[in-house]
Design a protein around this motif. Structure first.
Motif, PDB file in Angstrom:
ATOM      1  N   SER A 118     -36.619  22.823  -6.413  1.00 54.34           N
ATOM      2  CA  SER A 118     -36.810  23.986  -7.302  1.00 54.34           C
ATOM      3  C   SER A 118     -38.283  24.401  -7.415  1.00 54.34           C
ATOM      4  CB  SER A 118     -36.293  23.643  -8.703  1.00 54.34           C
ATOM      5  OG  SER A 118     -36.979  22.500  -9.189  1.00 54.34           O
ATOM      6  N   VAL A 119     -39.190  23.551  -6.921  1.00 52.46           N
ATOM      7  CA  VAL A 119     -40.620  23.875  -6.997  1.00 52.46           C
ATOM      8  C   VAL A 119     -40.911  25.091  -6.114  1.00 52.46           C
ATOM      9  CG1 VAL A 119     -42.911  23.019  -6.281  1.00 52.46           C
ATOM     10  CG2 VAL A 119     -41.382  21.553  -7.616  1.00 52.46           C
ATOM     11  N   LYS A 120     -41.802  25.963  -6.569  1.00 53.61           N
ATOM     12  CA  LYS A 120     -42.191  27.137  -5.785  1.00 53.61           C
ATOM     13  C   LYS A 120     -43.583  26.906  -5.211  1.00 53.61           C
ATOM     14  CE  LYS A 120     -38.506  29.024  -7.458  1.00 53.61           C
ATOM     15  NZ  LYS A 120     -37.287  28.609  -6.738  1.00 53.61           N
ATOM     16  N   GLY A 121     -43.757  27.281  -3.941  1.00 56.37           N
ATOM     17  CA  GLY A 121     -45.061  27.121  -3.302  1.00 56.37           C
ATOM     18  C   GLY A 121     -45.660  28.462  -2.916  1.00 56.37           C
ATOM     19  N   ILE A 122     -46.965  28.462  -2.783  1.00 60.03           N
ATOM     20  CA  ILE A 122     -47.639  29.630  -2.196  1.00 60.03           C
ATOM     21  C   ILE A 122     -48.767  29.098  -1.322  1.00 60.03           C
ATOM     22  CG2 ILE A 122     -49.361  30.037  -4.040  1.00 60.03           C
ATOM     23  CD1 ILE A 122     -48.703  33.091  -3.624  1.00 60.03           C
ATOM     24  N   SER A 123     -48.929  29.689  -0.141  1.00 58.44           N
ATOM     25  CA  SER A 123     -49.996  29.242   0.760  1.00 58.44           C
ATOM     26  C   SER A 123     -51.103  30.290   0.798  1.00 58.44           C
ATOM     27  CB  SER A 123     -49.440  29.017   2.166  1.00 58.44           C
ATOM     28  OG  SER A 123     -50.518  28.771   3.053  1.00 58.44           O
ATOM     29  N   LEU A 124     -52.324  29.813   0.602  1.00 57.43           N
ATOM     30  CA  LEU A 124     -53.517  30.672   0.731  1.00 57.43           C
ATOM     31  C   LEU A 124     -54.228  30.316   2.043  1.00 57.43           C
ATOM     32  CD1 LEU A 124     -52.777  31.039  -2.255  1.00 57.43           C
ATOM     33  CD2 LEU A 124     -55.174  30.751  -2.845  1.00 57.43           C
ATOM     34  N   ILE A 125     -53.537  29.554   2.885  1.00 56.20           N
ATOM     35  CA  ILE A 125     -54.152  28.982   4.086  1.00 56.20           C
ATOM     36  C   ILE A 125     -54.057  29.960   5.249  1.00 56.20           C
ATOM     37  CG2 ILE A 125     -53.985  27.105   5.769  1.00 56.20           C
ATOM     38  CD1 ILE A 125     -52.722  25.412   3.471  1.00 56.20           C
ATOM     39  N   LYS A 126     -55.204  30.257   5.854  1.00 60.02           N
ATOM     40  CA  LYS A 126     -55.221  31.185   6.975  1.00 60.02           C
ATOM     41  C   LYS A 126     -55.275  30.381   8.265  1.00 60.02           C
ATOM     42  CE  LYS A 126     -57.176  34.906   4.219  1.00 60.02           C
ATOM     43  NZ  LYS A 126     -58.347  35.682   3.807  1.00 60.02           N
ATOM     44  N   GLY A 127     -54.142  30.262   8.923  1.00 57.94           N
ATOM     45  CA  GLY A 127     -54.076  29.481  10.154  1.00 57.94           C
ATOM     46  C   GLY A 127     -52.624  29.355  10.582  1.00 57.94           C
ATOM     47  N   MET A 128     -52.414  28.686  11.703  1.00 54.06           N
ATOM     48  CA  MET A 128     -51.044  28.466  12.158  1.00 54.06           C
ATOM     49  C   MET A 128     -51.012  27.193  13.002  1.00 54.06           C
ATOM     50  SD  MET A 128     -50.802  31.370  15.070  1.00 54.06           S
ATOM     51  CE  MET A 128     -51.894  31.386  16.481  1.00 54.06           C
ATOM     52  N   GLU A 129     -49.814  26.738  13.299  1.00 55.66           N
ATOM     53  CA  GLU A 129     -49.672  25.550  14.137  1.00 55.66           C
ATOM     54  C   GLU A 129     -48.989  25.991  15.429  1.00 55.66           C
ATOM     55  OE1 GLU A 129     -48.263  21.511  12.450  1.00 55.66           O
ATOM     56  OE2 GLU A 129     -46.546  22.391  13.478  1.00 55.66           O
ATOM     57  N   VAL A 130     -49.567  25.575  16.558  1.00 62.54           N
ATOM     58  CA  VAL A 130     -48.928  25.885  17.839  1.00 62.54           C
ATOM     59  C   VAL A 130     -48.617  24.582  18.540  1.00 62.54           C
ATOM     60  CG1 VAL A 130     -49.205  26.972  20.093  1.00 62.54           C
ATOM     61  CG2 VAL A 130     -50.117  28.101  18.071  1.00 62.54           C
ATOM     62  N   LYS A 131     -47.333  24.388  18.853  1.00 64.46           N
ATOM     63  CA  LYS A 131     -46.921  23.217  19.627  1.00 64.46           C
ATOM     64  C   LYS A 131     -46.091  23.727  20.792  1.00 64.46           C
ATOM     65  CE  LYS A 131     -47.263  19.687  16.141  1.00 64.46           C
ATOM     66  NZ  LYS A 131     -46.626  18.861  15.140  1.00 64.46           N
ATOM     67  N   GLU A 132     -45.650  22.781  21.654  1.00 59.49           N
ATOM     68  CA  GLU A 132     -44.831  23.217  22.789  1.00 59.49           C
ATOM     69  C   GLU A 132     -43.603  23.985  22.321  1.00 59.49           C
ATOM     70  OE1 GLU A 132     -43.992  19.874  25.256  1.00 59.49           O
ATOM     71  OE2 GLU A 132     -46.093  19.755  25.891  1.00 59.49           O
ATOM     72  N   SER A 133     -43.107  23.594  21.147  1.00 58.01           N
ATOM     73  CA  SER A 133     -41.900  24.239  20.630  1.00 58.01           C
ATOM     74  C   SER A 133     -42.162  25.664  20.139  1.00 58.01           C
ATOM     75  CB  SER A 133     -41.332  23.387  19.497  1.00 58.01           C
ATOM     76  OG  SER A 133     -42.373  23.054  18.603  1.00 58.01           O
ATOM     77  N   GLY A 134     -43.424  26.033  19.988  1.00 56.48           N
ATOM     78  CA  GLY A 134     -43.742  27.400  19.572  1.00 56.48           C
ATOM     79  C   GLY A 134     -44.689  27.457  18.390  1.00 56.48           C
ATOM     80  N   VAL A 135     -44.747  28.649  17.776  1.00 56.91           N
ATOM     81  CA  VAL A 135     -45.681  28.905  16.677  1.00 56.91           C
ATOM     82  C   VAL A 135     -45.002  28.636  15.345  1.00 56.91           C
ATOM     83  CG1 VAL A 135     -46.914  30.746  15.446  1.00 56.91           C
ATOM     84  CG2 VAL A 135     -46.847  30.740  17.923  1.00 56.91           C
ATOM     85  N   THR A 136     -45.700  27.923  14.473  1.00 55.31           N
ATOM     86  CA  THR A 136     -45.208  27.773  13.104  1.00 55.31           C
ATOM     87  C   THR A 136     -46.290  28.257  12.161  1.00 55.31           C
ATOM     88  OG1 THR A 136     -44.050  25.776  13.796  1.00 55.31           O
ATOM     89  CG2 THR A 136     -44.205  26.161  11.428  1.00 55.31           C
ATOM     90  N   LEU A 137     -45.964  29.264  11.370  1.00 51.30           N
ATOM     91  CA  LEU A 137     -46.902  29.681  10.329  1.00 51.30           C
ATOM     92  C   LEU A 137     -46.946  28.589   9.274  1.00 51.30           C
ATOM     93  CD1 LEU A 137     -46.001  33.482  10.034  1.00 51.30           C
ATOM     94  CD2 LEU A 137     -48.017  32.464  11.112  1.00 51.30           C
ATOM     95  N   ILE A 138     -48.082  28.486   8.585  1.00 49.45           N
ATOM     96  CA  ILE A 138     -48.269  27.383   7.635  1.00 49.45           C
ATOM     97  C   ILE A 138     -47.232  27.437   6.509  1.00 49.45           C
ATOM     98  CG2 ILE A 138     -49.899  26.311   6.021  1.00 49.45           C
ATOM     99  CD1 ILE A 138     -50.637  26.014   9.067  1.00 49.45           C
ATOM    100  N   SER A 139     -46.918  28.637   6.033  1.00 55.66           N
ATOM    101  CA  SER A 139     -45.920  28.723   4.946  1.00 55.66           C
ATOM    102  C   SER A 139     -44.574  28.189   5.423  1.00 55.66           C
ATOM    103  CB  SER A 139     -45.773  30.157   4.448  1.00 55.66           C
ATOM    104  OG  SER A 139     -45.216  30.968   5.460  1.00 55.66           O
ATOM    105  N   ASN A 140     -44.286  28.409   6.693  1.00 55.84           N
ATOM    106  CA  ASN A 140     -43.004  27.939   7.221  1.00 55.84           C
ATOM    107  C   ASN A 140     -43.003  26.424   7.370  1.00 55.84           C
ATOM    108  OD1 ASN A 140     -40.441  28.713   7.851  1.00 55.84           O
ATOM    109  ND2 ASN A 140     -40.837  28.812  10.060  1.00 55.84           N
ATOM    110  N   LYS A 141     -44.167  25.899   7.727  1.00 57.51           N
ATOM    111  CA  LYS A 141     -44.291  24.440   7.831  1.00 57.51           C
ATOM    112  C   LYS A 141     -44.057  23.811   6.450  1.00 57.51           C
ATOM    113  CE  LYS A 141     -47.090  20.873   9.789  1.00 57.51           C
ATOM    114  NZ  LYS A 141     -46.049  20.424  10.701  1.00 57.51           N
ATOM    115  N   ILE A 142     -44.647  24.416   5.432  1.00 61.04           N
ATOM    116  CA  ILE A 142     -44.474  23.910   4.065  1.00 61.04           C
ATOM    117  C   ILE A 142     -42.997  24.004   3.665  1.00 61.04           C
ATOM    118  CG2 ILE A 142     -45.031  24.394   1.632  1.00 61.04           C
ATOM    119  CD1 ILE A 142     -47.842  25.346   2.708  1.00 61.04           C
TER     120      ILE A 142
END
Ligand code: NAD
Ligand code: G3P
Length: 385
Positions: free
Chosen positions: A131-155
């Protein structure tokens, strides 16, 4: 109701309608993390929606005085390393233990350099209620062989919580000095929580608007850091405003093109919010990525970005160089390099494959569709790579 108009929220969200006060924890206590905690603490002191206290998780370190950073923040209400000379507010409480810092929090604000989010998510996995709500102020992304993950999506994926984003033309030191700035909240689905984030962050000098385009907002904040490196390089090469404007225009075009390739739902209007063109402009004029890139070009690339970061930023971190590396992996794996000469050239320069002057040695062409692989787009890398 306009989303930027916080006065109207009294009709939308009230303590009586929700009947609970939210507890806020800010995860990260760097330059922007400290300013974000200060903004939030102003609102939690006055709004009946939030508990007064704002916790801030500190990656512990020892100050030159021998004091622990956490103890110093709690004693002086000031982050002497990352935001010296600014009072954070009496209700900001620092905690070096991430699990205890998030205990009982109902709203989490993630604001660390993006390279640290993986470790943070590992530490928090299984410890956060859905039930906790998150917000990301982080400007960046993760790139792996599987593709791109935005930080909010990682969270979202790692912690199983909803996660919005807040990005914008937000040079932290200016907001600490209460100079008027704007920001954009990007959300998916839940408008009510977006309104609450707007209310948590908004002050008379910090005007926040929400748009239902989380990927668009976040990808703008992420990609502009690479354009800022290019802008700093042209500054360091002693070029003028026209050149810098050209770099910003080409960069914006690449940002938009890549955003739409990766996330077809990204809305064009998002680029006209603070998170888009305004953030691009401020970062290219006054940001850390620009500043260090200028020094890099002035030195003719003799000192690396890592060396300059350590020398010039006193522990603060650049995001543009690592994002350029991540983009390079992505563009290479997709065969898209020819369509993104500016992004590609920034990485080639940062890794010493071509000199800083290469930034202005290409002829730009970004087509509407993926181009044939054979198309030659820029001159410098034909010989450089
Ligand atoms: N500073 C700005 O003006 C600004 C404005 C908007 C957005 N942002 C974004 O906010 C994010 C955070 O930036 P910032 O300016 O608050 O940070 P910063 O650049 O000041 O980074 C330093 C922070 O990283 C922490 N750190 C160092 N090693 C660590 C580790 N191993 N694990 C976890 N943390 C570690 C330090 O303790 C410190 O809190 C970035 O994505 C940045 O792009 C920054
Ligand atoms: O100082 P930079 O280059 O990390 O940019 C800071 C912010 O992202 C500007 O909005």
């Amino acid at each position: 109701m306009s989303f930027g108009d916080t006065s109207a929220f009294q009709d939308g969200i009230t303590t009586s309608s929700l009947n609970v006060k939210d507890r806020i924890t800010v995860i990260g206590s760097g330059n922007w993390g400290s300013v974000a905690a200060r903004l939030i603490a102003i609102n939690t002191r006055t709004s009946p929606l939030f508990h007064d206290e704002v916790r801030i998780w500190v990656f512990e370190e020892i100050l030159p005085s021998g004091e622990k950073l956490t103890n110093a923040i709690n004693k002086y209400k000031e982050n002497k390393k990352y935001l010296p000379g600014v009072n954070l507010g009496p209700n900001v409480v620092a905690d070096p233990d991430i699990r205890s810092a998030v205990k009982d929090a109902t709203m989490l604000v993630f604001v660390t350099p993006h390279q640290f989010i993986e470790g943070i998510c590992k530490d928090l996995k299984g410890k956060i209620k859905p039930s906790v709500k998150g917000i990301s102020l982080i400007k960046g992304m993760e790139v792996k062989e599987s593709g791109v993950t935005l930080i909010s999506n990682k969270i979202r994926k790692s912690l199983g919580i909803e996660c919005s984003v807040l990005m914008g033309a937000n040079i932290a030191n200016e907001i600490a000095e209460e100079m008027f700035s704007e920001a954009t909240v990007g959300y998916k689905g839940n408008k009510t929580i977006a309104q609450k984030w707007v209310q948590l962050f908004s002050t008379p000098y910090f005007s926040v608007t929400a748009v239902p385009d989380v990927e668009g907002v976040e990808i703008c904040g992420t990609l502009k850091n690479v354009v800022a490196i290019a802008a700093g390089l042209v500054d360091g090469l002693g070029m003028g405003s026209n050149t810098k404007a050209a770099i910003m225009r080409i960069g914006l075009k690449e940002m938009r093109y890549l955003a739409r390739l990766l996330f077809p739902t990204v809305n064009d209007t998002t680029f006209f919010e603070s998170c888009g063109v305004a953030d691009l402009i401020t970062t290219c004029l006054g940001g850390r990525n620009r500043k260090v890139a200028e020094a890099f070009a002035r030195n003719g690339g003799k000192l690396s970005f890592d060396e300059l970061e350590a020398k010039m930023l006193n522990g603060q971190k650049l995001q543009g160089v690592s994002t350029a590396r991540e983009l390079s992996l992505l563009l290479n794996s997709k065969g898209w390099e020819d369509s993104f000469p500016l992004f590609t050239t920034v990485h080639a320069i940062a890794t010493g494959k071509v000199p800083p002057t290469a930034i202005v040695e290409y002829s730009e062409h970004v087509p509407d569709e993926l181009p044939p692989k054979s198309r030659k787009i820029y001159l410098s890398l034909q010989s450089g790579l």
